[in-house]
Design a protein around this motif. Structure first.
Motif, PDB file in Angstrom:
ATOM      1  N   ILE A 101       0.835  -1.203   0.000  1.00 38.07           N
ATOM      2  CA  ILE A 101       0.000   0.000   0.000  1.00 38.07           C
ATOM      3  C   ILE A 101       0.872   1.255   0.000  1.00 38.07           C
ATOM      4  N   ALA A 102       1.885   1.241   0.850  1.00 43.15           N
ATOM      5  CA  ALA A 102       2.775   2.395   0.945  1.00 43.15           C
ATOM      6  C   ALA A 102       3.509   2.599  -0.381  1.00 43.15           C
ATOM      7  N   ARG A 103       4.049   1.513  -0.880  1.00 42.11           N
ATOM      8  CA  ARG A 103       4.853   1.550  -2.107  1.00 42.11           C
ATOM      9  C   ARG A 103       4.064   2.125  -3.287  1.00 42.11           C
ATOM     10  N   ARG A 104       2.811   1.684  -3.389  1.00 41.37           N
ATOM     11  CA  ARG A 104       1.971   2.120  -4.505  1.00 41.37           C
ATOM     12  C   ARG A 104       1.840   3.629  -4.576  1.00 41.37           C
ATOM     13  N   GLN A 105       1.901   4.282  -3.401  1.00 40.37           N
ATOM     14  CA  GLN A 105       1.750   5.739  -3.470  1.00 40.37           C
ATOM     15  C   GLN A 105       3.012   6.472  -3.059  1.00 40.37           C
TER      16      GLN A 105
ATOM     17  N   ALA B  78      -2.714   6.799   5.062  1.00 41.42           N
ATOM     18  CA  ALA B  78      -1.283   7.086   5.055  1.00 41.42           C
ATOM     19  C   ALA B  78      -1.139   8.558   5.414  1.00 41.42           C
ATOM     20  N   ILE B  79      -0.553   8.808   6.562  1.00 46.42           N
ATOM     21  CA  ILE B  79      -0.551  10.156   7.133  1.00 46.42           C
ATOM     22  C   ILE B  79       0.856  10.742   7.095  1.00 46.42           C
ATOM     23  N   CYS B  80       1.006  11.855   6.430  1.00 46.83           N
ATOM     24  CA  CYS B  80       2.329  12.446   6.306  1.00 46.83           C
ATOM     25  C   CYS B  80       2.655  13.296   7.529  1.00 46.83           C
ATOM     26  N   ALA B  81       3.785  12.957   8.145  1.00 43.82           N
ATOM     27  CA  ALA B  81       4.185  13.665   9.356  1.00 43.82           C
ATOM     28  C   ALA B  81       4.664  15.069   9.034  1.00 43.82           C
ATOM     29  N   ASN B  82       4.996  15.286   7.768  1.00 43.48           N
ATOM     30  CA  ASN B  82       5.497  16.602   7.381  1.00 43.48           C
ATOM     31  C   ASN B  82       4.387  17.557   6.967  1.00 43.48           C
ATOM     32  N   VAL B  89      -7.130   4.918   1.840  1.00 48.58           N
ATOM     33  CA  VAL B  89      -6.928   3.781   0.947  1.00 48.58           C
ATOM     34  C   VAL B  89      -7.940   2.695   1.275  1.00 48.58           C
ATOM     35  N   HIS B  90      -8.539   2.152   0.242  1.00 49.39           N
ATOM     36  CA  HIS B  90      -9.364   0.951   0.444  1.00 49.39           C
ATOM     37  C   HIS B  90      -8.716  -0.175  -0.316  1.00 49.39           C
ATOM     38  N   LEU B 119       6.258   9.659   5.586  1.00 45.03           N
ATOM     39  CA  LEU B 119       6.358  10.795   4.679  1.00 45.03           C
ATOM     40  C   LEU B 119       5.698  10.477   3.340  1.00 45.03           C
ATOM     41  N   CYS B 120       4.868  11.372   2.868  1.00 43.74           N
ATOM     42  CA  CYS B 120       4.240  11.180   1.570  1.00 43.74           C
ATOM     43  C   CYS B 120       5.292  11.390   0.479  1.00 43.74           C
ATOM     44  N   GLU B 121       4.941  10.998  -0.702  1.00 49.81           N
ATOM     45  CA  GLU B 121       5.908  11.052  -1.793  1.00 49.81           C
ATOM     46  C   GLU B 121       6.507  12.448  -1.953  1.00 49.81           C
ATOM     47  N   ALA B 122       5.630  13.450  -1.978  1.00 49.68           N
ATOM     48  CA  ALA B 122       6.093  14.827  -2.177  1.00 49.68           C
ATOM     49  C   ALA B 122       7.081  15.236  -1.094  1.00 49.68           C
ATOM     50  N   CYS B 123       6.761  14.923   0.149  1.00 46.18           N
ATOM     51  CA  CYS B 123       7.615  15.357   1.253  1.00 46.18           C
ATOM     52  C   CYS B 123       8.886  14.515   1.379  1.00 46.18           C
ATOM     53  N   ALA B 124       8.836  13.283   0.923  1.00 43.59           N
ATOM     54  CA  ALA B 124      10.017  12.419   1.020  1.00 43.59           C
ATOM     55  C   ALA B 124      11.091  12.862   0.032  1.00 43.59           C
TER      56      ALA B 124
END
Lengths: 126, 126
Positions: A101-105, B78-82, B89-90, B119-124
């Motif tokens: 799940i994490a990887r996908r996004q 999926a919660i971004c700490a930043n 997600v389902h 961290l979400c993609e953008a923040c990572a």
DNA sequence: TTGACGAACGTGATAACATAACATAACGGA
DNA sequence: TCCGTTATGTTATGTTATCACGTTCGTCAA
């Protein structure tokens, strides 16, 4: 060298059959001379860092980690709404699914909270 | 007929990019005449019952449900700490794994909390 | 031994999150 | 109209968590 207060908290959680709240721990540990919430929270923070204790988000409570070497943050809990017991589960398939799940996004997971709320077997059968 | 306060809360969450705490909602909705935490919590309770809003345990906050048809209680976040954003997600495979975990120990699940923190993609990528 | 330092500890105040208890208004059906 | 139900409002309080500051204690090096 765990520190005196950490040991108190750890012992209390060990004796408890279910997760305990910080103020519940405080009540119990007044006998040992602890007086303020912060003493409890500090001890809990360290125990959590060391992977000895888990925080149960949906209860705002804390439980002993039953798996000596859990990579901390990868445990799931089944929490009985009736008896209050929380059973800790480590499941490779769950970890895989969460990673996927994490990887996908493109999400970089630092920790995971997985908590099932419901009735344990004993409480469901009555 | 959603009720006036529910609609206020729903609108506020809709406009927000991230989950909001109850007191944060209250501050915002003082403009609309809301004055007490209870008004917010009651509205949230109903919205949650109706499956329009999720409670995010690890943030003590609330987010709009993005899937009109979520069986409520089966969403993962999926919660971004930043940046604070929480993406919902389902995932059928996740649901299967959770059912299997419950089944193995005879646990009757009523609701599930699955929250990844990181961290979400953008923040990572910075 | 002394003193410098960091880690652990202690305490009071306060912030943040949530609910209890009670009262009032709005609405729909018998 | 009368009643019951649902939504609402308000004050006070309960519960969970942290801040700010000061003290104690052990360790290590001069």
């Amino acid at each position: 060298m765990p520190g005196r207060n950490q040991q108190f908290v750890l012992d209390a959680l060990t004796r408890s059959e279910r997760p305990m709240g910080a103020y519940e721990l405080l009540e119990l540990l007044r006998q040992e001379g602890l007086r303020s919430p912060l003493q409890i929270y500090r001890a809990l923070d360290r125990l959590i860092e060391e992977g000895l204790v888990h925080r149960i988000e949906s209860l705002s409570a804390f439980a002993l980690c039953v798996h000596s070497e859990c990579t901390h943050g990868r445990a799931a809990f089944a929490i009985c709404a009736n008896c209050g017991r929380a059973s800790e589960v480590h499941d490779p398939a769950l970890e895989r699914v969460l990673r996927r799940i994490a990887r996908r996004q493109g999400f970089r997971t630092k920790s995971a909270t997985v908590e099932l709320s419901g009735l344990c077997e004993a409480c469901a059968h009555r």
